[in-house]
Scaffold this motif. Structure first.
Motif: not given
Length: 240
Positions: A13, A161, A171, A173
């Motif tokens: 990832s 993700e 988490r 972004d």
């Protein structure tokens, strides 16, 4: 200026970082081979047994971080037996001790290994899941780090993700960083933290040179497991 530090690992990832045209990170700490993902890394941290042929060179605004530097940094937070003897945590404690971060973000450090392509470059050695007394609960070790980060007024997040992660972190972004939608450091259960600190002090599993594997007979697995459970309880049921 807000200091946002990226800890970049080598999970598959992590490769998404290669496509970023720009980023909001003050520093990028690349672990082991992760220096290959982006050319604008600022620190490359690796253990003494990292193969010489896989190492890169320092350059302008680029530094190599070795055991000569990170052992003393990790010792400020109790040492390797308690912190966890794998580079994701070593890099994190070094960054916390050395870079005065406001926020630390992990990418490619989920430490979940599936299929043949365990790393962005293909088959790798899954160091964090080896039979090691310091890595019996990666979740507990991640909880411990977030506690110490909180005391330094530093928030911890996971940019992954992936559905599964061994890190307990919230988490987020990358786009939220640009929008400055970053939550404050996550508080922990102070009673559990104090209990964990007292148990660590009582056990006294401190190895100054970091080479704990040479003193394995001094450590009790049952005690380590009990300690891990206490650290886990610091963030149990916390989603703030």
């Amino acid at each position: 200026m807000t200091r946002n530090i990226l800890i970049l690992g080598s999970a598959p990832s992590a490769i998404k970082a290669r496509s970023w045209k720009n980023h909001p990170f003050t520093e990028i700490v690349a672990i082991n081979n992760a220096w290959q993902i982006r050319s604008d890394w600022t620190y490359n941290i690796f253990p003494s047994d990292f193969p010489i042929e896989k190492r890169t060179s320092p350059g302008k605004n680029k530094k190599l971080i070795t055991a000569n530097t990170y052992v003393s940094a990790q010792n400020k937070f109790g040492g390797f037996v308690y912190a966890g003897g794998t580079m994701a945590f070593t890099a994190a404690y070094w960054a916390l001790a050395s870079l005065a971060p406001d926020n630390i973000f992990f990418l490619g450090c989920d430490m979940v290994y599936q299929g043949k392509n365990t790393h962005f470059y293909g088959q790798g050695r899954p160091d964090p899941i080896r039979n090691d007394i310091t890595l019996r609960s990666l979740e507990a070790k991640s909880a411990r780090f977030e506690c110490f980060a909180y005391l330094k007024k530093c928030a911890i997040f996971n940019l992954s993700e992936e559905k599964e992660s061994r890190l307990i972190y919230r988490r987020i972004d990358k786009s939220d960083l640009w929008k400055k939608k970053i939550k404050k450091p996550r508080p922990f259960n102070t009673s559990a933290f104090q209990l964990a600190q007292e148990k660590e002090s009582l056990l006294n599993y401190f190895v100054e040179d970091g080479k704990y594997w040479k003193k394995l007979t001094q450590f009790d697995i049952k005690e380590i497991d009990e300690l891990d459970q206490i650290w886990l309880s610091c963030y149990k049921s916390s989603n703030a």
